[in-house]
Design an enzyme around this catalytic site. Structure first.
Site, PDB file in Angstrom:
ATOM      1  N   LYS A  34      -5.735   0.136  -0.276  1.00  0.00           N
ATOM      2  CA  LYS A  34      -5.921  -1.325  -0.126  1.00  0.00           C
ATOM      3  C   LYS A  34      -4.611  -1.971   0.329  1.00  0.00           C
ATOM      4  CE  LYS A  34      -5.467  -1.501  -5.131  1.00  0.00           C
ATOM      5  NZ  LYS A  34      -5.067  -2.564  -5.996  1.00  0.00           N
ATOM      6  N   TYR A 252      24.230 -19.695   3.235  1.00  0.00           N
ATOM      7  CA  TYR A 252      23.718 -20.946   2.661  1.00  0.00           C
ATOM      8  C   TYR A 252      24.271 -21.214   1.270  1.00  0.00           C
ATOM      9  CZ  TYR A 252      20.186 -21.426   6.351  1.00  0.00           C
ATOM     10  OH  TYR A 252      19.552 -21.593   7.546  1.00  0.00           O
TER      11      TYR A 252
HETATM   12  C1  PLP Z   1      -8.715   0.027  -9.864  1.00  0.00           C
HETATM   13  C2  PLP Z   1      -7.491   0.695  -9.329  1.00  0.00           C
HETATM   14  N1  PLP Z   1      -7.425   2.026  -9.356  1.00  0.00           N
HETATM   15  C3  PLP Z   1      -6.334   2.672  -8.880  1.00  0.00           C
HETATM   16  C4  PLP Z   1      -5.259   1.986  -8.368  1.00  0.00           C
HETATM   17  C5  PLP Z   1      -4.062   2.763  -7.855  1.00  0.00           C
HETATM   18  O1  PLP Z   1      -2.932   2.477  -8.602  1.00  0.00           O
HETATM   19  P1  PLP Z   1      -1.530   3.177  -8.232  1.00  0.00           P
HETATM   20  O2  PLP Z   1      -1.099   2.600  -6.931  1.00  0.00           O
HETATM   21  O3  PLP Z   1      -0.642   2.786  -9.348  1.00  0.00           O
HETATM   22  O4  PLP Z   1      -1.809   4.629  -8.146  1.00  0.00           O
HETATM   23  C6  PLP Z   1      -5.290   0.598  -8.342  1.00  0.00           C
HETATM   24  C7  PLP Z   1      -4.125  -0.142  -7.823  1.00  0.00           C
HETATM   25  O5  PLP Z   1      -3.813  -1.235  -8.104  1.00  0.00           O
HETATM   26  C8  PLP Z   1      -6.436  -0.074  -8.831  1.00  0.00           C
HETATM   27  O6  PLP Z   1      -6.524  -1.414  -8.814  1.00  0.00           O
END
Ligand code: PLP
Length: 361
Positions: A34, A252
């Site tokens: 994602k 700045y």
């Molecule tokens: C439901 C879910 N599973 C797995 C993951 C993967 O987590 P990680 O990147 O810590 O492996 C996430 C990441 O936010 C998640 O929201």
């Protein structure tokens, strides 16, 4: 000479990490991609991982982007469908769906699936208090889904809140709560941290994100502690070099006053590229494997670094912002710690004007 602000994405390292994680996980992997594959470029990453069985995404748009480049792979919508239209798109495109609340079950009951079946990941809230059925609701939801004509595979899942902490028994407690409901279904509980810690379940679907990109999510540890290699190297160029007199200020709000005559380089990266403004103090970048401290405030497009101790540094030279697994490395875990943030945030906030270069395809 170009500004040169580039994220170099190394597919050899990506595939190396996939192999390491596959070896660790006794069951199967959901590769969590994602948020543009944690800032690495969604479609490029998905194409490179041709051995993957299942990708996890947050939104229907991300799922459709993955489907465009991978026709047959499983794609899991980690928040499921949020309305009837999304459910129809999910059915059409064979997406696996999380169901975490009654409203999603109701939608599934209402819609005509036209004989098509879905893989459902039924989510239990074991302590995260974000998404998932409560202890009271979960058993009924399991029974309903097990006998539902539109459900193909049923997987029980939950999400861990504190697997990244080195001293916590919360993961054990969550696993215990979750496993009470288990009879013979497939399971999915672990994220990267749980897998790297060795806290995963036997034969589960581990959902790994950050570790796949060669970054450790576990506090005070580095990717190399787990034989993982950073997939991203972020770099930029020196665009100007200046002599500063003792007593003069830099940048700045005059937050930095030179205590001696010094030489600074102005480099082509700032918060407009996603580099944290909070790193205006106490942080450094690297040139030819030598540390160059940031001096003064990070501005939108540039920042100043102290090169007084360096010989032969000139306009156009390359500057390492984070990444690399060899001696010249500057782990993103360290950059995040200095910025009082987490590597997830640094990766996700890289902005669209940073160029991407994919190597070892
Ligand atoms: C439901 C879910 N599973 C797995 C993951 C993967 O987590 P990680 O990147 O810590 O492996 C996430 C990441 O936010 C998640 O929201």
């Amino acid at each position: 000479m170009s500004r040169g602000t580039t994220a170099i994405i190394n597919f050899d390292n990506l595939r190396h990490n996939f192999d390491v994680l596959s070896e660790m996980a006794p069951g199967k992997l959901v590769l969590v991609v994602k948020a543009d594959a944690y800032g690495h470029g969604l479609q490029q990453i998905v194409k490179a991982l041709d051995k993957a069985e299942c990708f996890g995404v947050a939104t229907i748009d991300e799922a459709l982007l993955v489907r465009k480049v991978r026709k047959n792979v499983r794609i899991l919508l980690l928040e499921g469908y949020l309305d009837e239209n999304e459910l129809k798109v999910a059915i059409e495109n064979h997406f696996d769906c999380v169901i975490h609340q009654q409203q999603q079950i109701d939608l599934l009951q209402q819609i005509n699936c036209k004989g098509k079946k879905l893989n459902i990941w039924l989510k239990f809230d074991s302590g995260m208090n974000r998404l998932g059925f409560s202890e009271k609701e979960f058993q009924d939801a399991i029974q309903l889904m097990e006998s539902h004509e539109a459900v193909d595979e049923l997987i029980l899942m939950s999400h861990l809140a504190s697997a990244n902490l080195r001293q916590s028994n919360f993961t054990e407690m969550q696993a215990e709560k979750f496993l009470k409901f288990h009879t013979n279904q497939q399971l999915s509980l672990s994220n990267s941290s749980a897998l790297l810690h060795g806290n995963h379940l036997k034969d589960e679907w581990c959902r790994v994100g950050l570790a796949l990109f060669g970054v450790s999510p576990i506090e005070t540890t580095m990717a190399e502690d787990y034989d993982l290699k950073p997939v991203m190297r972020l770099q930029t160029n020196i665009i100007a070099v200046k002599d500063i007199k003792s007593g003069e200020s830099i940048g700045y709000s005059q937050t930095y006053i030179a205590e001696f005559d010094m030489k600074v380089a102005i480099i082509g990266i700032g918060y407009g590229d996603g580099y944290p403004w909070s790193l205006s103090k106490s942080a450094y970048v690297k040139i030819n494997n030598q540390k160059a401290p940031i001096v003064g405030r990070v501005s939108m497009d540039m920042m100043a670094i102290d090169i007084s101790e360096m010989k032969d540094v000139k306009i156009g030279d390359s500057v390492l912002i984070w990444g690399d697994e060899d001696a010249a490395s500057l782990p993103i875990e360290i950059v995040a710690e200095n910025a009082n943030t987490i590597p997830y945030v640094l990766l996700c906030q890289i902005t669209s004007r940073v160029h991407y270069q994919y190597v070892n395809q």
